[in-house]
Structures are given as structure tokens and as C-alpha cells.
Design an enzyme around this catalytic site. Structure first.
Site, PDB file in Angstrom:
ATOM      1  N   GLY A   1       0.842  -1.207   0.000  1.00  0.00           N
ATOM      2  CA  GLY A   1       0.000   0.000   0.000  1.00  0.00           C
ATOM      3  C   GLY A   1       0.868   1.244   0.000  1.00  0.00           C
TER       4      GLY A   1
ATOM      5  N   ARG B   1      13.083  10.302  -3.398  1.00  0.00           N
ATOM      6  CA  ARG B   1      13.953  11.452  -3.713  1.00  0.00           C
ATOM      7  C   ARG B   1      15.233  11.409  -2.885  1.00  0.00           C
ATOM      8  NH1 ARG B   1      14.445  16.345  -0.949  1.00  0.00           N
ATOM      9  NH2 ARG B   1      14.964  18.172  -2.202  1.00  0.00           N
TER      10      ARG B   1
ATOM     11  N   ARG C   1      18.853  10.942  -4.612  1.00  0.00           N
ATOM     12  CA  ARG C   1      19.834  12.050  -4.582  1.00  0.00           C
ATOM     13  C   ARG C   1      21.029  11.716  -3.702  1.00  0.00           C
ATOM     14  NH1 ARG C   1      16.326  17.539  -5.555  1.00  0.00           N
ATOM     15  NH2 ARG C   1      15.852  16.969  -7.721  1.00  0.00           N
TER      16      ARG C   1
ATOM     17  N   ARG D   1       1.035  -5.273  -5.035  1.00  0.00           N
ATOM     18  CA  ARG D   1       1.255  -6.443  -4.178  1.00  0.00           C
ATOM     19  C   ARG D   1       1.415  -7.611  -5.144  1.00  0.00           C
ATOM     20  NH1 ARG D   1      -0.565  -4.169   0.763  1.00  0.00           N
ATOM     21  NH2 ARG D   1      -2.417  -2.902   0.586  1.00  0.00           N
TER      22      ARG D   1
ATOM     23  N   ASP E   1       0.083   2.300   8.356  1.00  0.00           N
ATOM     24  CA  ASP E   1      -0.419   1.565   9.528  1.00  0.00           C
ATOM     25  C   ASP E   1       0.425   1.719  10.804  1.00  0.00           C
ATOM     26  OD1 ASP E   1      -2.344   0.685   7.780  1.00  0.00           O
ATOM     27  OD2 ASP E   1      -1.364  -1.230   7.393  1.00  0.00           O
TER      28      ASP E   1
ATOM     29  N   ARG F   1     -18.182  15.913  12.451  1.00  0.00           N
ATOM     30  CA  ARG F   1     -18.668  16.452  13.721  1.00  0.00           C
ATOM     31  C   ARG F   1     -19.685  17.580  13.484  1.00  0.00           C
ATOM     32  NH1 ARG F   1     -17.437  16.287  18.850  1.00  0.00           N
ATOM     33  NH2 ARG F   1     -15.503  15.139  18.642  1.00  0.00           N
TER      34      ARG F   1
ATOM     35  N   GLY G   1     -11.304  14.165  19.605  1.00  0.00           N
ATOM     36  CA  GLY G   1     -12.189  14.271  20.764  1.00  0.00           C
ATOM     37  C   GLY G   1     -13.375  13.332  20.637  1.00  0.00           C
TER      38      GLY G   1
ATOM     39  N   GLU H   1     -10.544  -0.674  11.213  1.00  0.00           N
ATOM     40  CA  GLU H   1     -11.065  -1.640  10.230  1.00  0.00           C
ATOM     41  C   GLU H   1     -10.730  -3.089  10.591  1.00  0.00           C
ATOM     42  OE1 GLU H   1      -9.221  -1.214   6.362  1.00  0.00           O
ATOM     43  OE2 GLU H   1      -7.214  -1.483   7.170  1.00  0.00           O
TER      44      GLU H   1
ATOM     45  N   HIS I   1      -9.735   4.744   1.352  1.00  0.00           N
ATOM     46  CA  HIS I   1      -8.447   5.071   0.727  1.00  0.00           C
ATOM     47  C   HIS I   1      -8.119   6.559   0.694  1.00  0.00           C
ATOM     48  CE1 HIS I   1      -8.830   0.879  -0.410  1.00  0.00           C
ATOM     49  NE2 HIS I   1      -7.538   0.889  -0.620  1.00  0.00           N
TER      50      HIS I   1
HETATM   51  O1  F6P Z   1      -1.363  -1.358   4.713  1.00  0.00           O
HETATM   52  C1  F6P Z   1      -1.912  -0.159   4.297  1.00  0.00           C
HETATM   53  C2  F6P Z   1      -3.384  -0.301   4.067  1.00  0.00           C
HETATM   54  O2  F6P Z   1      -3.898   0.936   3.665  1.00  0.00           O
HETATM   55  C3  F6P Z   1      -4.185  -0.850   5.248  1.00  0.00           C
HETATM   56  O3  F6P Z   1      -4.457   0.148   6.202  1.00  0.00           O
HETATM   57  C4  F6P Z   1      -5.393  -1.390   4.552  1.00  0.00           C
HETATM   58  O4  F6P Z   1      -5.985  -2.425   5.303  1.00  0.00           O
HETATM   59  C5  F6P Z   1      -4.841  -1.930   3.271  1.00  0.00           C
HETATM   60  O5  F6P Z   1      -3.630  -1.231   3.033  1.00  0.00           O
HETATM   61  C6  F6P Z   1      -5.740  -1.753   2.077  1.00  0.00           C
HETATM   62  O6  F6P Z   1      -5.138  -2.366   0.987  1.00  0.00           O
HETATM   63  P1  F6P Z   1      -5.638  -2.194  -0.499  1.00  0.00           P
HETATM   64  O7  F6P Z   1      -5.262  -0.809  -0.947  1.00  0.00           O
HETATM   65  O8  F6P Z   1      -4.919  -3.250  -1.248  1.00  0.00           O
HETATM   66  O9  F6P Z   1      -7.120  -2.364  -0.473  1.00  0.00           O
END
Ligand code: F6P
Length: 323
Positions: free
Chosen positions: A15, A25, A29, A76, A132, A159, A190, A227, A254
Site C-alpha cells: 500500500g 527522492r 539524490r 502487491r 499503519d 462532527r 475528541g 477496520e 483510501h
Molecule cells: O497497509 C496499508 C493499508 O492501507 C491498510 O491500512 C489497509 O488495510 C490496506 O492497506 C488496504 O489495501 P488495499 O489498498 O490493497 O485495499
């Protein structure tokens, strides 16, 4: 392993996270500064297998320090995860005269980098690139600070509507199996409650607290869910069923991975990029670089595995005192 590095490959994997470009960068460099040649490998390990490789010069990384995502793109790769994939990867690295590889990615990408080093004998170095913040050997991973700020911007807006329409909002944030982002944004926004994988959660107690609060005139709640522990939709439906109060849910998703990197992420990336090249130049391989208490920290790649965030009970206590 005694290798004199003349040409280094760099890739981003897994990710993406804001700050990866600043790391690219920095590596490019700094390598050029030491007189090394640099090859940019596109789309992570998958691009390596497909020989999607471009030469990098000073200008290849102009105007990217402030850009989210990664100019090298990322992926990946299932193919690279196999033994055949790694054998092919090393063939490609040799074919393109690379003596070492710098990998910017999360714990999955590190496992690959460590195998290349330990089992295939190819020099690698890892930089922690993931929102993460779940990797050993570093207080912060590249992208995490920006992701928290991005999530907060949205939650502050939620909020406004939660207050105006007297509603409960359940907001799901990323983090994979880690509750780090969730706890940080809960404290900083908060929020009234936070549900994370690292601590058991009493849903009934939360429902009761909402009913009691509402009876005293409280009109809105923000509840953050990591999540990795629950779905915001389910948590929201259960709250409505248990309390009779109107509840909405938002999955931030995302958006948390994009955007302009924070100053903290840019500086982290810049420091770690230079530290990685310093290791290569000194013939030190199989390491992951990080920052611990503001000092560069170097550990074996094999030890840079996934870690759980610390201080979760302490943070939760704070959250409860302050709501
Ligand atoms: O590891 C980074 C991350 O954004 C996680 O927080 C999330 O669970 C996962 O990648 C989502 O992966 P993808 O973009 O493959 O759906």
C-alpha cells in the site's frame, strides 16, 4: 557479505503512503551524491519481475517531495511471493547490474526483502512505508502522520453534521490489523469512543452510556472503529437497535492513503532515505532503518516484523477521562 555497491535499485511495494516520494527522492539524490547509479523499479516486486526498470537521475525526483502516492507506483505481487518469483527477481537484478536493492514498504514487503537477502544472498535494505505504523524498530512509519491528519480533517467535518442533526456517527479508519490510526484520531478528534483490535470492547456498556448520556441531553457522538476489528456499518446498526437513536456510519477508506505528505512524513522519509544509502555505501545489508526517539535506528530486516501499537490502555483511559 562483502559487496561494493555501484548501482542500487529502488522500489516501493504494498500500500502506498504519503511520504514515499520524499523517500525515493532522498535515496536517489543521496546515492548520486555518493557516485552510485540508481535504477527505479516500477510497480514494486511485480515490476521487477517484468523488468519495468528506469534509470533515475537528479531530475527524475524533482518536484515530488510534496506529492502523495509514489512516482515508482506500487503493487502487491503474488508471483514474487513464490520461490520461483524470487529466483527470477534476483536474475533480473543481476541482469540490470544492480548490486543492492532498497525496498520501501510494509511488513509484507520486508519479508520479501529479507528472503532475498538471507536465502537468495542479494543485498537489501528496508524503509518502513505504510500508513499503519505497525513495524518494529521505528516509532513512526512513512505515511502514518499524514493519514492521521487526513482522517482528522474528515472527522472534524463529520462532527459539524453530527452536531447539527443530533446524530451518532461511527467512523471506520484504516490500519489493517493495527488500531494505531484509530486511537490517534479518536484522541485528536475528541471522539467519545474507539474500538480497536488491541483491547476487548464492551459494546453493551457503550450502548448504556449512550442511552444515559442522551437522557441527560447529550445529542451527538463520534465513535471511531479500526477496520481490523469491526465494520462501522454493523456497529452503527447495533447502536440504533440498542438505543433507538439515529446513527450513521462513514468508511473513510483510501482517502487516508492520499494527499500531500505532512512535514513530519517528509522529514522522516528524507532522514531514512539517507540512512539507507549510508548503510549500502558502508557494505551493510539485510537491515531495516527506522527512527526511535528521534535517532536513526537500524535493525535486522528479519526482526522488523509487524508490531502492535503501545500505550493503548493508557490512551483509552485518557479518552474516557476527557469525554
Ligand atoms: O497497509 C496499508 C493499508 O492501507 C491498510 O491500512 C489497509 O488495510 C490496506 O492497506 C488496504 O489495501 P488495499 O489498498 O490493497 O485495499
Amino acid at each position: 557479505m562483502s559487496v561494493k555497491v555501484k548501482k542500487v535499485g529502488i522500489l516501493t511495494s504494498g500500500g502506498d503512503g504519503p511520504g514515499m516520494n520524499a523517500a525515493v527522492r532522498s535515496v536517489v539524490r543521496c546515492s548520486l551524491h555518493y557516485g552510485l547509479e540508481v535504477a527505479g523499479i516500477m510497480r514494486g516486486y511485480q515490476g521487477l519481475l517484468e523488468e519495468d526498470i528506469v534509470p533515475m537521475n537528479h531530475r527524475s525526483v524533482s518536484n515530488i517531495i510534496n506529492r502523495g502516492g509514489t512516482i515508482l507506483k506500487t503493487a502487491r505481487s503474488r508471483e514474487f511471493a513464490t520461490d520461483e518469483g524470487k529466483t527470477r527477481a534476483v536474475e533480473v537484478l543481476h541482469k540490470h547490474r544492480m548490486d543492492a536493492l532498497i525496498v520501501i514498504g510494509g511488513d509484507g514487503s520486508y519479508i520479501g526483502a529479507n528472503k532475498l537477502y538471507e536465502q537468495w544472498g542479494f543485498p537489501t535494505i528496508g524503509l518502513p512505508g505504510t500508513i499503519d505504523n505497525d513495524i518494529n524498530g521505528t516509532d513512526q512509519t512513512i505515511g502514518c502522520s499524514t493519514a492521521i491528519n487526513t482522517a482528522l480533517e474528515s472527522i472534524d467535518k463529520i462532527r459539524d453534521t453530527a452536531q447539527s442533526m443530533e446524530r451518532i456517527f461511527v467512523v471506520e479508519v484504516m490500519g489493517n490489523q493495527s488500531g494505531y490510526i484509530a486511537m490517534q484520531v479518536a484522541l485528536a478528534a475528541g471522539a467519545e469512543d474507539v474500538i480497536i483490535p488491541e483491547r476487548s470492547f464492551d459494546y453493551e456498556a457503550m450502548h448504556e452510556a449512550i442511552v444515559m448520556g442522551n437522557a441527560k441531553g447529550k445529542i451527538s457522538w463520534i465513535i471511531i472503529v479500526a477496520e481490523g476489528v469491526a465494520k462501522a456499518q454493523v456497529v452503527a446498526e447495533n447502536i440504533t437497535n440498542a438505543t433507538g437513536l439515529e446513527t450513521r456510519y462513514v468508511v473513510l477508506g483510501h482517502v487516508q492513503r492520499g494527499g500531500t505528505p505532512s512535514g513530519q512524513d517528509r522529514i522522516l522519509s528524507t532522514r531514512l532515505g539517507v540512512a539507507a544509502v549510508d548503510l549500502l555505501v558502508n557494505g551493510i545489508f539485510g537491515k531495516a532503518v527506522g527512527l526511535l526517539q528521534d535517532e536513526i535506528n537500524v535493525i535486522d530486516l528479519k526482526d522488523a516484523t509487524r508490531r502492535a501499537p503501545g500505550h493503548m490502555e493508557e490512551y483509552y483511559k485518557l479518552l474516557k477521562i476527557l469525554t
